[in-house]
Design an enzyme around this catalytic site. Structure first.
Site, PDB file in Angstrom:
ATOM      1  N   GLY A  18       6.419 -16.362   6.621  1.00  0.00           N
ATOM      2  CA  GLY A  18       6.225 -16.497   8.072  1.00  0.00           C
ATOM      3  C   GLY A  18       4.895 -15.983   8.570  1.00  0.00           C
ATOM      4  N   THR A  19       4.207 -15.180   7.747  1.00  0.00           N
ATOM      5  CA  THR A  19       2.975 -14.527   8.225  1.00  0.00           C
ATOM      6  C   THR A  19       1.891 -14.583   7.143  1.00  0.00           C
ATOM      7  N   SER A 106       7.483  10.468  -0.200  1.00  0.00           N
ATOM      8  CA  SER A 106       8.882  10.862  -0.423  1.00  0.00           C
ATOM      9  C   SER A 106       9.487   9.923  -1.472  1.00  0.00           C
ATOM     10  N   TYR A 147      -5.434  -4.404  -8.532  1.00  0.00           N
ATOM     11  CA  TYR A 147      -5.075  -3.057  -8.992  1.00  0.00           C
ATOM     12  C   TYR A 147      -3.758  -3.056  -9.788  1.00  0.00           C
ATOM     13  N   PRO A 188      -5.245 -11.704  -5.593  1.00  0.00           N
ATOM     14  CA  PRO A 188      -6.273 -11.793  -4.553  1.00  0.00           C
ATOM     15  C   PRO A 188      -6.981 -10.454  -4.366  1.00  0.00           C
ATOM     16  N   PRO A 190      -9.582  -8.744  -1.201  1.00  0.00           N
ATOM     17  CA  PRO A 190      -9.298  -8.640   0.230  1.00  0.00           C
ATOM     18  C   PRO A 190      -9.370  -9.966   0.992  1.00  0.00           C
TER      19      PRO A 190
HETATM   20  C1  HXC Z   1       4.036   7.627   3.862  1.00  0.00           C
HETATM   21  C2  HXC Z   1       5.673   6.121   4.517  1.00  0.00           C
HETATM   22  C3  HXC Z   1       4.718   5.369   5.259  1.00  0.00           C
HETATM   23  C4  HXC Z   1       3.355   5.851   5.269  1.00  0.00           C
HETATM   24  C5  HXC Z   1       6.657   4.410   5.479  1.00  0.00           C
HETATM   25  N1  HXC Z   1       6.845   5.473   4.683  1.00  0.00           N
HETATM   26  N2  HXC Z   1       5.356   4.322   5.843  1.00  0.00           N
HETATM   27  N3  HXC Z   1       5.355   7.220   3.823  1.00  0.00           N
HETATM   28  N4  HXC Z   1       3.062   6.957   4.550  1.00  0.00           N
HETATM   29  N5  HXC Z   1       2.396   5.218   5.921  1.00  0.00           N
HETATM   30  C6  HXC Z   1       8.105   5.903   4.121  1.00  0.00           C
HETATM   31  C7  HXC Z   1       9.077   6.309   5.232  1.00  0.00           C
HETATM   32  O1  HXC Z   1       8.843   7.644   5.684  1.00  0.00           O
HETATM   33  C8  HXC Z   1      10.420   6.183   4.520  1.00  0.00           C
HETATM   34  O2  HXC Z   1      10.692   7.284   3.691  1.00  0.00           O
HETATM   35  C9  HXC Z   1      10.199   4.990   3.612  1.00  0.00           C
HETATM   36  O3  HXC Z   1       8.779   4.847   3.443  1.00  0.00           O
HETATM   37  C10 HXC Z   1      10.752   3.714   4.223  1.00  0.00           C
HETATM   38  O4  HXC Z   1      10.154   3.526   5.500  1.00  0.00           O
HETATM   39  P1  HXC Z   1      10.775   2.537   6.576  1.00  0.00           P
HETATM   40  O5  HXC Z   1       9.813   2.444   7.698  1.00  0.00           O
HETATM   41  O6  HXC Z   1      12.176   2.956   6.900  1.00  0.00           O
HETATM   42  O7  HXC Z   1      10.891   1.192   5.715  1.00  0.00           O
HETATM   43  P2  HXC Z   1      11.030  -0.323   6.150  1.00  0.00           P
HETATM   44  O8  HXC Z   1      11.382  -0.445   7.613  1.00  0.00           O
HETATM   45  O9  HXC Z   1      11.892  -0.956   5.158  1.00  0.00           O
HETATM   46  O10 HXC Z   1       9.515  -0.895   6.038  1.00  0.00           O
HETATM   47  C11 HXC Z   1       8.896  -1.074   4.787  1.00  0.00           C
HETATM   48  C12 HXC Z   1       7.408  -0.708   4.835  1.00  0.00           C
HETATM   49  C13 HXC Z   1       6.700  -1.434   6.007  1.00  0.00           C
HETATM   50  C14 HXC Z   1       6.834  -1.097   3.471  1.00  0.00           C
HETATM   51  C15 HXC Z   1       7.262   0.783   5.029  1.00  0.00           C
HETATM   52  O11 HXC Z   1       5.319  -1.127   5.993  1.00  0.00           O
HETATM   53  C16 HXC Z   1       6.874  -2.928   5.975  1.00  0.00           C
HETATM   54  O12 HXC Z   1       7.847  -3.461   6.490  1.00  0.00           O
HETATM   55  N6  HXC Z   1       5.939  -3.657   5.339  1.00  0.00           N
HETATM   56  C17 HXC Z   1       6.032  -5.130   5.193  1.00  0.00           C
HETATM   57  C18 HXC Z   1       4.727  -5.824   5.280  1.00  0.00           C
HETATM   58  C19 HXC Z   1       3.572  -5.200   4.535  1.00  0.00           C
HETATM   59  O13 HXC Z   1       3.614  -4.050   4.085  1.00  0.00           O
HETATM   60  N7  HXC Z   1       2.497  -5.972   4.420  1.00  0.00           N
HETATM   61  C20 HXC Z   1       1.296  -5.569   3.751  1.00  0.00           C
HETATM   62  C21 HXC Z   1       1.215  -6.136   2.395  1.00  0.00           C
HETATM   63  S1  HXC Z   1      -0.419  -5.900   1.925  1.00  0.00           S
HETATM   64  P3  HXC Z   1      11.686   8.500   4.155  1.00  0.00           P
HETATM   65  O14 HXC Z   1      11.671   9.454   3.016  1.00  0.00           O
HETATM   66  O15 HXC Z   1      11.087   9.069   5.404  1.00  0.00           O
HETATM   67  O16 HXC Z   1      13.037   7.881   4.397  1.00  0.00           O
HETATM   68  C22 HXC Z   1      -0.569  -5.722   0.295  1.00  0.00           C
HETATM   69  C23 HXC Z   1      -2.024  -5.783  -0.142  1.00  0.00           C
HETATM   70  C24 HXC Z   1      -2.242  -5.357  -1.534  1.00  0.00           C
HETATM   71  O17 HXC Z   1       0.369  -5.576  -0.419  1.00  0.00           O
HETATM   72  C25 HXC Z   1      -3.687  -5.340  -1.999  1.00  0.00           C
HETATM   73  C26 HXC Z   1      -4.802  -5.149  -1.032  1.00  0.00           C
HETATM   74  C27 HXC Z   1      -6.191  -5.328  -1.615  1.00  0.00           C
HETATM   75  P1  NAP Z   2       1.915  -9.785   5.317  1.00  0.00           P
HETATM   76  O1  NAP Z   2       1.553 -10.811   6.314  1.00  0.00           O
HETATM   77  O2  NAP Z   2       2.367  -8.449   5.798  1.00  0.00           O
HETATM   78  O3  NAP Z   2       2.976 -10.395   4.326  1.00  0.00           O
HETATM   79  C1  NAP Z   2       4.076  -9.733   3.817  1.00  0.00           C
HETATM   80  C2  NAP Z   2       5.300 -10.578   4.098  1.00  0.00           C
HETATM   81  O4  NAP Z   2       6.405 -10.044   3.366  1.00  0.00           O
HETATM   82  C3  NAP Z   2       5.705 -10.593   5.565  1.00  0.00           C
HETATM   83  O5  NAP Z   2       5.909 -11.934   5.969  1.00  0.00           O
HETATM   84  C4  NAP Z   2       7.019  -9.828   5.611  1.00  0.00           C
HETATM   85  O6  NAP Z   2       7.893 -10.387   6.601  1.00  0.00           O
HETATM   86  C5  NAP Z   2       7.542 -10.066   4.203  1.00  0.00           C
HETATM   87  N1  NAP Z   2       8.448  -9.006   3.781  1.00  0.00           N
HETATM   88  C6  NAP Z   2       8.215  -7.668   3.759  1.00  0.00           C
HETATM   89  N2  NAP Z   2       9.282  -7.009   3.338  1.00  0.00           N
HETATM   90  C7  NAP Z   2      10.221  -7.956   3.056  1.00  0.00           C
HETATM   91  C8  NAP Z   2      11.560  -7.896   2.584  1.00  0.00           C
HETATM   92  N3  NAP Z   2      12.131  -6.724   2.294  1.00  0.00           N
HETATM   93  N4  NAP Z   2      12.226  -9.063   2.423  1.00  0.00           N
HETATM   94  C9  NAP Z   2      11.646 -10.246   2.705  1.00  0.00           C
HETATM   95  N5  NAP Z   2      10.391 -10.358   3.167  1.00  0.00           N
HETATM   96  C10 NAP Z   2       9.699  -9.214   3.341  1.00  0.00           C
HETATM   97  O7  NAP Z   2       0.662  -9.470   4.353  1.00  0.00           O
HETATM   98  P2  NAP Z   2      -0.266 -10.438   3.461  1.00  0.00           P
HETATM   99  O8  NAP Z   2      -1.585  -9.785   3.421  1.00  0.00           O
HETATM  100  O9  NAP Z   2      -0.130 -11.827   3.893  1.00  0.00           O
HETATM  101  O10 NAP Z   2       0.392 -10.259   2.009  1.00  0.00           O
HETATM  102  C11 NAP Z   2       0.957 -11.352   1.298  1.00  0.00           C
HETATM  103  C12 NAP Z   2       0.901 -11.084  -0.189  1.00  0.00           C
HETATM  104  O11 NAP Z   2      -0.457 -11.017  -0.620  1.00  0.00           O
HETATM  105  C13 NAP Z   2       1.537  -9.794  -0.642  1.00  0.00           C
HETATM  106  O12 NAP Z   2       2.174  -9.975  -1.876  1.00  0.00           O
HETATM  107  C14 NAP Z   2       0.362  -8.878  -0.810  1.00  0.00           C
HETATM  108  O13 NAP Z   2       0.625  -7.820  -1.700  1.00  0.00           O
HETATM  109  C15 NAP Z   2      -0.644  -9.835  -1.370  1.00  0.00           C
HETATM  110  N6  NAP Z   2      -2.025  -9.426  -1.266  1.00  0.00           N
HETATM  111  C16 NAP Z   2      -2.640  -9.422  -0.072  1.00  0.00           C
HETATM  112  C17 NAP Z   2      -3.974  -9.072  -0.010  1.00  0.00           C
HETATM  113  C18 NAP Z   2      -4.744  -9.084   1.269  1.00  0.00           C
HETATM  114  O14 NAP Z   2      -5.902  -8.689   1.275  1.00  0.00           O
HETATM  115  N7  NAP Z   2      -4.167  -9.552   2.376  1.00  0.00           N
HETATM  116  C19 NAP Z   2      -4.654  -8.701  -1.186  1.00  0.00           C
HETATM  117  C20 NAP Z   2      -3.982  -8.712  -2.388  1.00  0.00           C
HETATM  118  C21 NAP Z   2      -2.663  -9.090  -2.427  1.00  0.00           C
HETATM  119  P3  NAP Z   2       8.996  -9.522   7.399  1.00  0.00           P
HETATM  120  O15 NAP Z   2       8.323  -8.282   7.844  1.00  0.00           O
HETATM  121  O16 NAP Z   2       9.438 -10.440   8.485  1.00  0.00           O
HETATM  122  O17 NAP Z   2      10.106  -9.276   6.411  1.00  0.00           O
END
Ligand code: HXC
Ligand code: NAP
Length: 282
Positions: A18-19, A106, A147, A188, A190
């Site tokens: 979706g995103t 944690s 990484y 990928p 950034p």
């Molecule tokens: C330390 C943290 C934290 C932070 C959350 N936690 N954020 N700890 N620093 N910034 C801890 C919380 O305290 C909690 O532990 C546990 O993680 C779960 O947190 P919740 O908020 O309850 O989890 P949840 O609602 O399930 O959300 C999951 C999430 C959130 C991963 C924390 O960020 C999310 O929904 N992300 C989805 C999208 C996303 O991350 N997109 C980016 C992908 S980019 P405790 O102990 O307090 O219970 C990517 C790029 C890779 O992957 C490469 C780049 C070059």
């Molecule tokens: P993003 O938009 O945050 O994408 C993450 C997606 O995962 C969101 O749509 C989120 O939707 C979904 N998601 C998270 N937790 C989930 C769960 N528990 N169940 C189902 N869906 C879940 O970030 P993005 O940058 O596009 O990342 C996409 C992919 O590229 C990831 O695998 C990331 O590691 C990789 N990547 C990104 C970069 C970059 O520079 N952007 C670099 C290297 C790799 P909901 O929150 O609605 O669940």
């Protein structure tokens, strides 16, 4: 770049579709004729994206599914099969990530990211893989990052989980090839997305500028570049590519790895002086 019907009538599941990058890849797949299932936790977000994707004249299902829950994953796969009768391609793109000093993590913080990235990928792969085996073929594309093999401080849960996904990719490429299933990955560098940037590049530290300077091509990735690569890898045109991870990062990770790469900071005039000195000595 491609024939317009490259992915015509393929059924593709995209987790996190979706995103961000998931949405961009879904858009390109739709342009190339695929029917899509996009999933994530937020129904409203995937509904809106599905509506946009349908403008390309393909069928799109938006199914809420938390990939951490095997029952929800099975339900999503069942709904896909009910609607389309098959799964040709699974794109494991959903991820969770945040930056933190490792000593402050944690147990649940570590577990949360590993559950989404590694366990979630396994649950989707296991459920969709069963359908692919019955249909005698399919493609699994996993999104990792560079990484996964270098490791990285401050994102240890993500680095560990992506390393696991890379190992899964290479393992299944061999084990499931006998079922006609190819397993591949993209790493990928950034690519600007709201999800990644808001969590990994806090404003005010100049991280985004430094990122560009570090990349040999001096720019971040464009979504269409990744989407085209993904389209190729999942298409029948890539039928002999199996177990490979393709890096798309402008040369970023190699720049960090090469012992002498920092010498690019030496100005031209200094090279000239060194050359003159060397010649004089001779
Ligand atoms: C330390 C943290 C934290 C932070 C959350 N936690 N954020 N700890 N620093 N910034 C801890 C919380 O305290 C909690 O532990 C546990 O993680 C779960 O947190 P919740 O908020 O309850 O989890 P949840 O609602 O399930 O959300 C999951 C999430 C959130 C991963 C924390 O960020 C999310 O929904 N992300 C989805 C999208 C996303 O991350 N997109 C980016 C992908 S980019 P405790 O102990 O307090 O219970 C990517 C790029 C890779 O992957 C490469 C780049 C070059
Ligand atoms: P993003 O938009 O945050 O994408 C993450 C997606 O995962 C969101 O749509 C989120 O939707 C979904 N998601 C998270 N937790 C989930 C769960 N528990 N169940 C189902 N869906 C879940 O970030 P993005 O940058 O596009 O990342 C996409 C992919 O590229 C990831 O695998 C990331 O590691 C990789 N990547 C990104 C970069 C970059 O520079 N952007 C670099 C290297 C790799 P909901 O929150 O609605 O669940």
């Amino acid at each position: 770049m491609f024939e317009s019907g490259l992915l015509k009538d393929k059924t593709i599941i995209i987790t996190g579709g979706g995103t961000g990058l998931g949405k961009s890849m879904a858009t390109r797949f739709a342009e190339l004729g695929a029917n899509l299932v996009i999933t994530s936790r937020r129904q409203k977000v995937i509904n809106e994206t599905a509506e946009e994707l349908r403008q390309h004249g393909v069928k799109v299902l938006a199914i809420t599914c938390d990939v951490r829950d095997p029952d929800q994953v099975q339900n999503m796969v069942d709904q896909t099969v009910n609607e389309f009768g098959k799964i040709d391609i699974l794109l494991n793109n959903a991820a969770g990530n945040f930056i933190s000093p490792t000593e402050d993590l944690s147990p649940n913080g570590f577990k949360t990211v590993v559950d989404i990235v590694l366990n979630g990928t396994f649950f989707c792969t296991q459920a969709a893989g069963k359908v692919m085996r019955e249909n005698k073929g399919g493609v699994i594309l996993n999104i990792v990052t560079t990484y996964a093999w270098t490791g990285s401080g401050y994102v240890v849960p993500s680095a560990c989980a992506k390393a696991g996904v890379l190992a899964m990719t290479r393992s299944l490429a061999v084990e499931w090839a006998k079922y006609g299933i190819r397993t591949v990955a993209i790493a990928p560098g950034p690519f600007p997305t709201k999800g990644a940037w808001s969590r990994l590049a806090p404003p005010g530290l100049g991280i985004q500028k430094k990122m560009k300077e570090r990349i040999p091509l001096k720019r971040v990735g464009e979504h269409i570049e990744l989407a085209n690569l993904a389209s190729y890898l999942v298409s029948d045109q890539a039928g002999y590519i199996n177990g490979e991870v393709v890096t798309i990062d402008g040369g970023e990770w190699l720049k960090g790895a090469g012992e002498m790469n920092e010498l690019e900071r030496i100005p031209k005039v200094a090279w000239k002086l060194m050359q003159m000195k060397r010649k004089k000595k001779k």
